[in-house]
Design an enzyme around this catalytic site. Structure first.
Site, PDB file in Angstrom:
ATOM      1  CG  ASN A  30      -3.777  -4.426   3.744  1.00  0.00           C
ATOM      2  OD1 ASN A  30      -3.278  -4.417   2.629  1.00  0.00           O
ATOM      3  ND2 ASN A  30      -3.059  -4.344   4.851  1.00  0.00           N
ATOM      4  NE  ARG A  61      -2.039  -1.317   3.551  1.00  0.00           N
ATOM      5  CZ  ARG A  61      -2.311  -0.903   4.780  1.00  0.00           C
ATOM      6  NH1 ARG A  61      -3.409  -0.223   5.028  1.00  0.00           N
ATOM      7  NH2 ARG A  61      -1.501  -1.169   5.779  1.00  0.00           N
TER       8      ARG A  61
END
Length: 89
Positions: free
Chosen positions: A36, A17
């Site tokens: 996520n 990320r």
């Protein structure tokens, strides 16, 4: 454009990320998020010029990502707005 992408593979716990955000900011002109999911995937929503979204998508599918990407599924839509910058959720 609005790009929503789901990335599967070993993409959680490897900085995926963070690197996605860094690349979105490097490309410029993109807002949205990387998050996520409970099933182990990472979801990316990016809004901006189609060319910039495509550049991010190309990176997601490249060998330059952290972890291991087994596949990317994407959908394209009209932008919905509401994002100031590109963030990690």
């Amino acid at each position: 454009m609005r790009l929503t992408a789901w990335v599967r593979g070993r993409v959680q716990g490897v900085g995926f990320r963070w690197f996605t955000r860094a690349n979105a900011l490097r490309i410029g002109g993109l807002s949205g998020f990387a998050s996520n999911l409970s099933d182990g995937r990472v979801q990316i929503v990016a809004e901006g010029e189609r060319m910039n979204c495509e550049q991010l998508l190309d990176w997601l599918r490249s060998d330059d990502t952290p972890g291991r990407v087994d596949g990317v599924t994407e959908i394209w839509d009209t932008p919905k707005g509401g994002y100031e910058t590109f963030e990690i959720r």
